[in-house]
Write a protein that holds these residues in place. Structure first.
Motif, short mmCIF file in Angstrom:
data_model
loop_
_atom_site.label_atom_id
_atom_site.label_comp_id
_atom_site.label_asym_id
_atom_site.label_seq_id
_atom_site.Cartn_x
_atom_site.Cartn_y
_atom_site.Cartn_z
N GLN A 251 43.56 -11.86 19.72
CA GLN A 251 43.59 -10.98 17.97
C GLN A 251 45.17 -10.69 18.12
O GLN A 251 45.62 -9.82 17.82
CB GLN A 251 42.55 -9.66 18.15
N ALA A 252 45.66 -10.79 19.35
CA ALA A 252 46.98 -10.19 19.29
C ALA A 252 48.63 -11.43 19.15
O ALA A 252 49.49 -11.48 18.87
CB ALA A 252 47.59 -10.02 21.06
N LEU A 253 47.46 -12.75 18.60
CA LEU A 253 48.93 -13.31 18.33
C LEU A 253 48.92 -12.89 16.52
O LEU A 253 48.03 -12.50 16.04
CB LEU A 253 47.93 -14.61 18.25
N PRO A 254 50.40 -13.64 16.17
CA PRO A 254 50.09 -13.38 14.98
C PRO A 254 49.85 -13.94 13.94
O PRO A 254 49.13 -15.47 14.16
CB PRO A 254 52.26 -13.59 15.35
N ARG A 255 49.60 -14.08 12.47
CA ARG A 255 48.60 -14.25 12.40
C ARG A 255 49.24 -15.69 11.65
O ARG A 255 48.26 -16.77 12.22
CB ARG A 255 48.44 -14.22 10.67
N ASP A 256 49.71 -16.09 11.70
CA ASP A 256 50.89 -18.11 11.60
C ASP A 256 50.01 -18.40 12.43
O ASP A 256 49.56 -19.82 12.19
CB ASP A 256 52.40 -17.69 11.09
#
Length: 391
Positions: A251-256
């Motif tokens: 969840q901490a990762l960027p959406r792309d």
């Protein structure tokens, strides 16, 4: 043409003065008792002009003679500077040519001549490092450090680059930290920092650096993707067995970056192994809604527990759009087994085998045959699975 005009002008001036002299009948009387000298005024003018020219020439000769030692010194100093500048040039050229011993010699000569000593010391250090002469390499780095006002950034970059090339990553990290502390965040330093982070398995730092390089357009998205994927795969591996940590990391990762299908597959596999099939199901469904991926469809059938019928309905909906995907058919067979729909499971698994034979489908059919007490069929599929695995 200009010389001819000057010559004509001089002749004209001489003619004019000769004509003017004929009409000048004046004279000058010089008295130095007991002598009396009487000369024409024209001759007096010529004598005065001649005396001025002689005095001026003599003074110039004396001045030039007095300045001769200084001129010689300046000439020699200029020659030394020219030789030193040539030595710097030759050191760079020879190093590019791969003649490291000669490059070191020329850089040493430039340093001793005090011509850009910081740069000369760095060139000597690089040549010594190429010769694998650790002692002289360290010596010249020390000399370069004495001229940090001139070449501090160049010295740190040189040390960092050579440390990375020599796989001395701890030393490289220290030099890069010094660069960043001084506000130096240019592209070359970022690339060195990225190589160091990858080599030391500092994947969090590697991702940060890749994002920064992409932001300044120093790294294309295509080249950045494998690095970010590897970093995130390591991040997932380090959290294996802890579904909460896996979910928090994701969840901490960027959406792309969450749109990487291979990374979603790794996440789903890790969540299934950690016993959180619900989170794995959600991750797979989200990604497949964005873009189809056969591998994810194959993992969908490994999710267990929860609402199996809902998963089965979702997979059958996908089958309408991907009717010949063997991994999707394999997942449908597994979901039917979980729902105890034996006949339907068998038809899906056989359809998967008909499109692309795989040992997994044979194993699932063997297990299904055992449940239905069809030992001969089960043995046949086990043998086929073994042959497929060896192929």
């Amino acid at each position: 043409m200009r010389g001819l005009l000057w010559l004509i002008g001089l002749f004209a001036l001489a003619a004019g003065l000769a004509v003017a002299g004929r009409y000048n009948e004046g004279y000058a009387l010089l008295v130095w008792p007991p002598y009396r000298i009487q000369i024409s005024f024209n001759l007096l003018i010529l004598l005065l002009v001649g005396a001025f020219v002689a005095a001026y020439s003599l003074s110039r000769l004396v001045a030039r003679t007095m300045a001769l030692p200084r001129a010689v010194q300046q000439f020699r100093a200029r020659k030394r500077r020219e030789r030193a500048s040539q030595a710097i040039y030759d050191a760079v050229r020879l190093r590019i040519e791969g003649r490291f011993g000669q490059a070191l010699k020329q850089a040493t000569a430039a340093y001793e001549a005090n011509e850009a000593p910081g740069l000369a010391a760095l060139l000597a250090a690089r040549a010594a490092e190429s010769l694998r002469d650790e002692e002289r390499y360290r010596y010249w780095l020390g000399k370069a450090a004495e001229h940090d006002g001139e070449t501090r950034v160049a010295r740190l970059m040189t040390e960092a680059k050579l440390a990375v090339e020599g796989r001395r990553f701890d030393e490289a990290s220290e030099r890069i930290a010094e660069l960043q502390a001084g506000g130096q965040r240019h592209i070359a330093a970022l690339r060195l920092a990225l190589r160091t982070a990858q080599a030391t398995a500092n994947w969090g730092e590697a991702v940060r650096l890749v994002r920064q390089l992409v932001k300044v357009k120093a790294l294309s998205a295509e080249l950045a993707e494998p690095v970010k994927r590897r970093a995130h795969q390591e991040g997932l591996r380090q959290r294996a067995g802890d579904s909460l940590a896996l979910t928090a990391y994701w969840q901490a990762l960027p959406r792309d970056e969450q749109r990487d299908a291979r990374l979603v597959a790794d996440l789903a596999s890790a969540l299934i192994a950690a016993g959180d099939s619900g989170a794995a199901q959600q991750a797979i469904e989200t990604q497949l809604a964005h873009a189809w991926d056969s591998r994810l469809a194959g993992l969908y059938g490994r999710c267990e527990g929860g609402d199996v019928r809902a998963r089965l309905a979702c997979a059958e909906d996908w089958l309408k759009r991907q009717p010949r995907d063997p991994l999707l058919l394999l997942s449908l067979g597994r979901l039917c087994v979980q729902s105890q729909l034996w006949g339907k499971a068998e038809s899906y698994l056989e359809a998967s085998l008909a499109i692309a034979p795989s040992w997994e489908a044979h194993v699932e059919l063997a297990h299904l045959a055992e449940r239905m007490d069809r030992t001969d069929v089960a043995n046949r599929h086990y043998r086929a699975a073994a042959e497929q695995a060896r192929a």
